[in-house]
Design an enzyme around this catalytic site. Sequence first.
Site, PDB file in Angstrom:
ATOM      1  N   ALA A   8       0.806  -1.225   0.000  1.00 22.20           N
ATOM      2  CA  ALA A   8       0.000   0.000   0.000  1.00 22.20           C
ATOM      3  C   ALA A   8       0.842   1.279   0.000  1.00 22.20           C
ATOM      4  O   ALA A   8       0.725   2.116  -0.909  1.00 22.20           O
ATOM      5  CB  ALA A   8      -0.941  -0.014   1.204  1.00 22.20           C
ATOM      6  N   GLU A  68      10.318  -5.224  -4.489  1.00 20.88           N
ATOM      7  CA  GLU A  68       9.319  -5.974  -3.725  1.00 20.88           C
ATOM      8  C   GLU A  68       9.748  -7.441  -3.652  1.00 20.88           C
ATOM      9  O   GLU A  68      10.021  -8.063  -4.673  1.00 20.88           O
ATOM     10  CB  GLU A  68       7.947  -5.849  -4.411  1.00 20.88           C
ATOM     11  N   CYS A 111      -6.736  -6.636   3.270  1.00 17.11           N
ATOM     12  CA  CYS A 111      -7.809  -6.742   4.257  1.00 17.11           C
ATOM     13  C   CYS A 111      -8.985  -7.559   3.735  1.00 17.11           C
ATOM     14  O   CYS A 111      -9.829  -8.011   4.514  1.00 17.11           O
ATOM     15  CB  CYS A 111      -8.290  -5.358   4.659  1.00 17.11           C
ATOM     16  N   ALA A 120      -4.398   0.276   7.024  1.00 17.97           N
ATOM     17  CA  ALA A 120      -4.264   0.482   5.579  1.00 17.97           C
ATOM     18  C   ALA A 120      -4.406   1.939   5.142  1.00 17.97           C
ATOM     19  O   ALA A 120      -3.666   2.416   4.284  1.00 17.97           O
ATOM     20  CB  ALA A 120      -5.301  -0.373   4.846  1.00 17.97           C
ATOM     21  N   TYR A 171     -31.145  12.367  11.228  1.00 16.82           N
ATOM     22  CA  TYR A 171     -32.213  11.512  11.748  1.00 16.82           C
ATOM     23  C   TYR A 171     -33.247  11.213  10.675  1.00 16.82           C
ATOM     24  O   TYR A 171     -33.763  12.109  10.030  1.00 16.82           O
ATOM     25  CB  TYR A 171     -32.911  12.172  12.950  1.00 16.82           C
TER      26      TYR A 171
END
Lengths: 447, 447
Positions: free
Chosen positions: A10, A32, A42, A299, A424
């Site tokens: 991320a 990486e 997630c 994240a 509401y």
Amino acid sequence: MRFVIIGGDAAGMSAASRAKRKDPDMEVIVLEQTQDVSYSACGMPYNIADPERDMDKLVVRKAEVFIDKNHINLLTGHRVDKIDRVSKKVAGKTSDQKDFSFDYDKLFIATGASPILPELSGFDLPQVMTLKSLEHGKTIKSYIQAKNVKKAVIIGMGYIAIEMSEAFRKRNIETVMVKPRSEFLPWMAKDLAEIVRKELTENDVKLHPGYAIQQIVSQEHGVSVECDNLSLEADMVLVAQGVNPCSDMAKDAGLELGISGSIVVDRHLKTSDNDIYAAGDCADAFHLVTGQRCYIPLALRANRAGWAVADNICGTRTSLQGVVGTSVFRAFSLEIARSGLNVEEALDAGFDPVENTVKTRSRAHGHPGSKPIYISMVGDRKTGRLLGCQMVGKEGVAHRINAIAVALHNHMTVADFSQTDLAYAPPFSPVWDPLLTAANQLVKKLG
Amino acid sequence: MRFVIIGGDAAGMSAASRAKRKDPDMEVIVLEQTQDVSYSACGMPYNIADPERDMDKLVVRKAEVFIDKNHINLLTGHRVDKIDRVSKKVAGKTSDQKDFSFDYDKLFIATGASPILPELSGFDLPQVMTLKSLEHGKTIKSYIQAKNVKKAVIIGMGYIAIEMSEAFRKRNIETVMVKPRSEFLPWMAKDLAEIVRKELTENDVKLHPGYAIQQIVSQEHGVSVECDNLSLEADMVLVAQGVNPCSDMAKDAGLELGISGSIVVDRHLKTSDNDIYAAGDCADAFHLVTGQRCYIPLALRANRAGWAVADNICGTRTSLQGVVGTSVFRAFSLEIARSGLNVEEALDAGFDPVENTVKTRSRAHGHPGSKPIYISMVGDRKTGRLLGCQMVGKEGVAHRINAIAVALHNHMTVADFSQTDLAYAPPFSPVWDPLLTAANQLVKKLG
């Protein structure tokens, strides 16, 4: 200018993409260690829950897109082992064991975190797994399929453990959770934790808090998790006891580490070295309620910090204000959310906390389908300040917590919060929104 | 001390109960013209939608409870006609035409609002109804039943009109809406209004905006609503074109009136007479975004203001900060919410508004069941301040708007709001919450 990023998750990929967008001439190299970048980590528990869904659906953008479209020099299978701050160089090994090294002008450490594994016998068995990377997720999912897993033990009872218990149950896997500490969800107000505990139990998740794990032993079929006075057999074990920041390399390079070993960064995400930034699950953050540093690896912060790093490197000086510790997760039909501090954290930060718990309803009086909402709110006796809030309920929890997050960003008092003009309509809340009922009662208790 | 309250709805009964709780020795007299007090008026459309549900389910507390348990001298069927400020007396007629009068030490005008009815021929026909009191609601519901209503025309397209269109459709009543102004939901950003319009159309509600109504004419069966070039036949007509504050009595007594004829009150809910308070749908409020007075008659404010009046009368000096114009309603499967100002209102208030609309998703990438969310956010070019926000979507809208409301209470800039630590979990939002995506893009546009 060459901008080198260690880690293509991320924070790393957010920074890489943004840097290239802002300055197309910049050379951006991402190193990486796995083969995967830019995926919804997630989302893994929910994907594992559904055998029909392909795990690659979680990939937001493939590596090739970053390379071909964004012109990022993205190198997967590249594991960095060492940062040489003097010669401004990083070095490591590729997945086929070739050495590599790169000079950098600016370096961004976005190495993330790794699951905590106790140094006990049997945690290296093939039936014992963790869930952090997409590779982990794929391993678990294919293992369930291939071995026709019928029984799982989860070590840990945090939010990933709970999300995975739901995934296992959805696949009709007998699920047992065990952990050393005797309190279930210790960060949560007791009444609220009890609601969550019940929900798990009602969904046939067996809970064994208070059992120290001694070892995991291989059996003829599967393994057994051995605790004091408890032995739990399973086809597989998921270890989900939280994460540690991947900061060893930063430490070896002499960068300052802080809470839980996270890399210390300033509001510009800069480490103690002027040319090195860090962000995401390996770095710390400022907590806007305590005013102190914290380690809350989530994240949104990783993505936001990745952008900020890119901005700073591209000359747009950007600082992040900090976090307030907002999080949400689902446990079967329950929504569980928090923002800010609980009583213990408030005490640690030097406040004089007062806590109050209310039970109210998700919809208006007389409106069908209303569900209970439980709210525990914490305020400071001295200043009247709102310090934190936790909520549990079957609807109306996940997004409502954001009102608290915004209030905490603004250092509102509970009294001022109780005056806010919240929405509401009968299908969505009582006239007095549950958060206002909680605030009204806490105002009284604060005196 | 005698505290007299005119009107036994939300504001009036909140004040009566609280005053008695704070000061049991106080004589509290409530004069209510109807037979009903303390019911969920906003719940009426949802109740009308369901023939099985008793309308008395909407009653939160019966009159007897207030009388017997709270020792409030609650007199229903008492219509006050006149306030005599010199002799501090109110006078009126009971429902059986007897005169009454009461002295007061402190008076609270909580007369509410009444539906706007044009002065045109046929609006007094028995088939033409409005919806404000519980009596109205019961009349509509029993009329539908008794006359087996098959076709209804709604005059107006505001939120009550839309909620009632849903109620009619749920009862399989052919529903046609008509109004003079040509824009549908004129306060809403065009793209968002279009989503709502589509939702109504897809649910077989026929819309005729831009038709001035000339008269309603009685037919052999039912009535017809006559407009220019349009004649709409119906078994019944609902007039829902908004409300006017019931402030004639206050005006006659020489109290100051303001916007839309609402009674002007200060932050303590006091009118221009030191012994007379006003609150609820008959009174105005301060708008925290504009800093100016406004007339936004909604239930939360009425309840909150009722409490504040009681506090002030009982010697706990209480002031209300004001409103930010938050509201939410449902249209079939859509949630529609707003808080703060739209572009037109922002211009009127002297801001330099910039609006931006985004379409994003309700859940994380790869998470099933995700729905579009449309957000239109308005900021001020000069100061960067967040001025308002509107949202439409099938989930995740109703409670999310509260984060905006809290931000508006705190006069946040869009940039500061874009830094807030909002909740993320795949079933509930993308990593970047829709509100953050909206804010991030508006920040860019603000420059």
